[in-house]
Write a protein that holds these residues in place. Structure first.
Motif, mmCIF file in Angstrom:
data_model
loop_
_atom_site.group_PDB
_atom_site.id
_atom_site.type_symbol
_atom_site.label_atom_id
_atom_site.label_comp_id
_atom_site.label_asym_id
_atom_site.label_seq_id
_atom_site.Cartn_x
_atom_site.Cartn_y
_atom_site.Cartn_z
ATOM 1 N N HIS A 251 -14.045 3.162 -1.875
ATOM 2 C CA HIS A 251 -13.669 3.331 -0.466
ATOM 3 C C HIS A 251 -14.787 2.777 0.401
ATOM 4 N N ALA B 230 1.898 10.496 -2.513
ATOM 5 C CA ALA B 230 2.350 9.109 -2.416
ATOM 6 C C ALA B 230 3.873 9.020 -2.546
ATOM 7 N N ARG C 124 0.241 3.128 -9.116
ATOM 8 C CA ARG C 124 -0.358 2.654 -7.867
ATOM 9 C C ARG C 124 -1.367 3.671 -7.325
ATOM 10 N N LEU C 125 -1.008 4.943 -7.437
ATOM 11 C CA LEU C 125 -1.886 6.002 -6.961
ATOM 12 C C LEU C 125 -3.198 5.997 -7.746
ATOM 13 N N MET D 270 -10.149 2.704 -6.544
ATOM 14 C CA MET D 270 -10.814 1.662 -5.767
ATOM 15 C C MET D 270 -11.935 2.271 -4.936
ATOM 16 N N GLU E 140 -5.172 2.946 -6.603
ATOM 17 C CA GLU E 140 -5.692 3.125 -5.245
ATOM 18 C C GLU E 140 -6.844 4.120 -5.231
ATOM 19 N N ASP E 141 -6.678 5.220 -5.956
ATOM 20 C CA ASP E 141 -7.727 6.248 -5.979
ATOM 21 C C ASP E 141 -8.983 5.784 -6.724
ATOM 22 N N PRO F 7 0.851 -1.193 0.000
ATOM 23 C CA PRO F 7 0.000 0.000 0.000
ATOM 24 C C PRO F 7 0.886 1.241 0.000
ATOM 25 N N ARG G 223 1.201 7.551 2.221
ATOM 26 C CA ARG G 223 0.633 8.826 1.792
ATOM 27 C C ARG G 223 0.999 9.916 2.790
#
Length: 140
Positions: free
Chosen positions: A138, A63, A129-130, A136, A133-134, A4, A7
């Motif tokens: 929440h 990140a 990755r950012l 996905m 992740e963003d 992960p 941040r």
């Protein structure tokens, strides 16, 4: 396993605390640290920075992707997700689950092109990755 992202919402375009750290290291090791932190800064307009755990740290937005640190006899250029970076030149050291570093010494030549490619790969990796992740959903 994909690490992960670390941040840091307090990361800024140019952090005076980072600059003070770079300026305070005026010896040969400091010159190496400055050279490679500048390479991190040049990765793109999305690069932000902060001092994390006493080390100048570069981020894509918030990140973290890399850092520099000066020790008594060497400088590390470290990568937060370095274990997953392509390293055909074999520069990366470390056995941690995620992080890797390149050790630089004033009296030892380094493959600058290979280190530059690692830096660019780390930046691109953090950016990807950012975005993942963003994207996905929440929970909560």
């Amino acid at each position: 396993m994909m690490r992960p992202l670390m941040r840091f919402p307090s990361a800024v375009r140019r952090d005076p605390v980072v600059q003070a750290w770079l300026d305070a290291h005026a010896d040969a090791l400091g010159a190496i640290a400055r050279q490679w932190f500048e390479a991190l800064r040049r990765c793109g307009g999305d690069v932000r920075e902060l001092l994390h755990d006493g080390m100048p740290t570069a981020c894509v937005g918030d990140a973290a992707f890399a850092y520099v640190n000066a020790f008594r006899a060497h400088v590390n250029v470290g990568f937060f997700c370095g274990a997953e970076l392509p390293d055909p030149a074999g520069l990366l050291q470390g056995t941690g689950r995620f992080m890797r570093h390149v050790k630089l010494r004033p009296d030892t030549a380094i493959d600058e092109a290979a280190l530059t490619r690692l830096i660019e790969a780390a930046h691109a990796d953090a950016k990807a990755r950012l975005q993942l992740e963003d994207a996905m959903p929440h929970s909560g």
